[in-house]
Motif scaffolding. Sequence first.
Motif, PDB file in Angstrom:
ATOM      1  N   SER A 119     -19.437 -14.760   4.578  1.00 49.54           N
ATOM      2  CA  SER A 119     -19.388 -13.671   5.241  1.00 49.54           C
ATOM      3  C   SER A 119     -20.441 -13.615   6.606  1.00 49.54           C
ATOM      4  O   SER A 119     -19.997 -12.908   7.758  1.00 49.54           O
ATOM      5  CB  SER A 119     -19.924 -12.359   4.330  1.00 49.54           C
ATOM      6  N   GLY A 124     -16.429 -10.741   7.244  1.00 52.09           N
ATOM      7  CA  GLY A 124     -15.904 -10.110   5.991  1.00 52.09           C
ATOM      8  C   GLY A 124     -17.028  -9.607   5.116  1.00 52.09           C
ATOM      9  O   GLY A 124     -17.962  -9.955   5.231  1.00 52.09           O
ATOM     10  N   LYS A 125     -16.571  -8.713   4.182  1.00 52.24           N
ATOM     11  CA  LYS A 125     -17.444  -8.226   3.143  1.00 52.24           C
ATOM     12  C   LYS A 125     -17.696  -9.248   1.948  1.00 52.24           C
ATOM     13  O   LYS A 125     -16.573  -9.887   1.550  1.00 52.24           O
ATOM     14  CB  LYS A 125     -16.759  -6.736   2.749  1.00 52.24           C
ATOM     15  N   ALA A 127     -18.372  -8.664  -1.026  1.00 59.40           N
ATOM     16  CA  ALA A 127     -17.451  -8.378  -2.354  1.00 59.40           C
ATOM     17  C   ALA A 127     -16.115  -8.921  -2.316  1.00 59.40           C
ATOM     18  O   ALA A 127     -15.571  -9.480  -3.417  1.00 59.40           O
ATOM     19  CB  ALA A 127     -17.558  -6.955  -2.630  1.00 59.40           C
ATOM     20  N   ASP A 128     -15.614  -8.406  -1.157  1.00 58.52           N
ATOM     21  CA  ASP A 128     -14.029  -8.728  -0.838  1.00 58.52           C
ATOM     22  C   ASP A 128     -13.853 -10.411  -0.927  1.00 58.52           C
ATOM     23  O   ASP A 128     -12.798 -10.910  -1.534  1.00 58.52           O
ATOM     24  CB  ASP A 128     -13.550  -8.383   0.467  1.00 58.52           C
ATOM     25  N   LEU A 129     -14.716 -11.332  -0.319  1.00 52.39           N
ATOM     26  CA  LEU A 129     -14.588 -12.755  -0.201  1.00 52.39           C
ATOM     27  C   LEU A 129     -14.703 -13.287  -1.595  1.00 52.39           C
ATOM     28  O   LEU A 129     -14.375 -14.054  -1.933  1.00 52.39           O
ATOM     29  CB  LEU A 129     -15.514 -13.038   0.715  1.00 52.39           C
ATOM     30  N   LYS A 131     -14.050 -11.975  -4.472  1.00 58.21           N
ATOM     31  CA  LYS A 131     -12.927 -11.808  -5.326  1.00 58.21           C
ATOM     32  C   LYS A 131     -11.910 -12.655  -4.882  1.00 58.21           C
ATOM     33  O   LYS A 131     -11.182 -13.231  -5.647  1.00 58.21           O
ATOM     34  CB  LYS A 131     -12.492 -10.256  -5.117  1.00 58.21           C
ATOM     35  N   LEU A 132     -11.668 -13.006  -3.562  1.00 56.90           N
ATOM     36  CA  LEU A 132     -10.724 -13.944  -3.218  1.00 56.90           C
ATOM     37  C   LEU A 132     -11.152 -15.484  -3.377  1.00 56.90           C
ATOM     38  O   LEU A 132     -10.213 -16.366  -3.617  1.00 56.90           O
ATOM     39  CB  LEU A 132     -10.782 -14.030  -1.523  1.00 56.90           C
ATOM     40  N   GLN A 146      -3.905 -16.272  -0.748  1.00 54.49           N
ATOM     41  CA  GLN A 146      -5.257 -16.206  -0.527  1.00 54.49           C
ATOM     42  C   GLN A 146      -5.585 -16.503   0.901  1.00 54.49           C
ATOM     43  O   GLN A 146      -6.674 -15.988   1.381  1.00 54.49           O
ATOM     44  CB  GLN A 146      -5.884 -17.391  -1.568  1.00 54.49           C
ATOM     45  N   GLY A 149      -5.398 -13.593   2.551  1.00 53.84           N
ATOM     46  CA  GLY A 149      -6.534 -12.414   2.481  1.00 53.84           C
ATOM     47  C   GLY A 149      -7.943 -13.007   3.092  1.00 53.84           C
ATOM     48  O   GLY A 149      -8.451 -12.099   3.605  1.00 53.84           O
ATOM     49  N   ARG A 153      -9.411 -10.439   5.954  1.00 51.36           N
ATOM     50  CA  ARG A 153     -10.980  -9.973   5.798  1.00 51.36           C
ATOM     51  C   ARG A 153     -11.907 -10.542   6.892  1.00 51.36           C
ATOM     52  O   ARG A 153     -12.968  -9.872   6.834  1.00 51.36           O
ATOM     53  CB  ARG A 153     -11.259 -10.222   4.452  1.00 51.36           C
TER      54      ARG A 153
END
Length: 177
Positions: A119, A124-125, A127-129, A131-132, A146, A149, A153
């Motif tokens: 990040s 990117g955020k 939390a989003d990263l 999860k990915l 992936q 994504g 992001r």
Amino acid sequence: MGTSYGSAQVRSEDRDRVKAVAEDVARRLKVRMLIGPVLNGWIGIYPEGSGQDQQVGEALFQGLNTTVWHVLVHDDDLLAYWLWHDGRLADSYHSQPGYFGEEHRAEEEALVGNPETLSQLVGGKVADLRKLLERDDSDPFYASQQLDGLQSRTGVRNLAASYEYLKTGETQGIKGR
């Protein structure tokens, strides 16, 4: 067989300098490359061999001393990346340890990715990263999904590309061509 993509993304606005270093790396490693435009502060380098050799990213980093993110998908089964910054390998990720055999499984297990570092250096955020980058065998995925994504992001463009696809005219979705 699935899709294979790979590129080294270089954080720079100086395309001429990146191009000169990429040409030197290409000569030394005996590999052809395509060089993209500056998009959102990044320049994509697409080495032949579908960008599957992270040594290209490392060599670019050594020649440029800026942030370099080498990202690849292999056969739509595996996503991996190496992120160099500030004189060293800052982060790395491998989605399927042992995919190519048990010989390197232990070191691949350690390549879990650091969403905070990714990040901070790429975008990117967190939390989003996070999860990915989760490794979850109960929910099979396609590595290209992936990769999409990560692209959406982080804002780094043209990740889903490779030298071979670009050379054969597969440019749908490619920005700045």
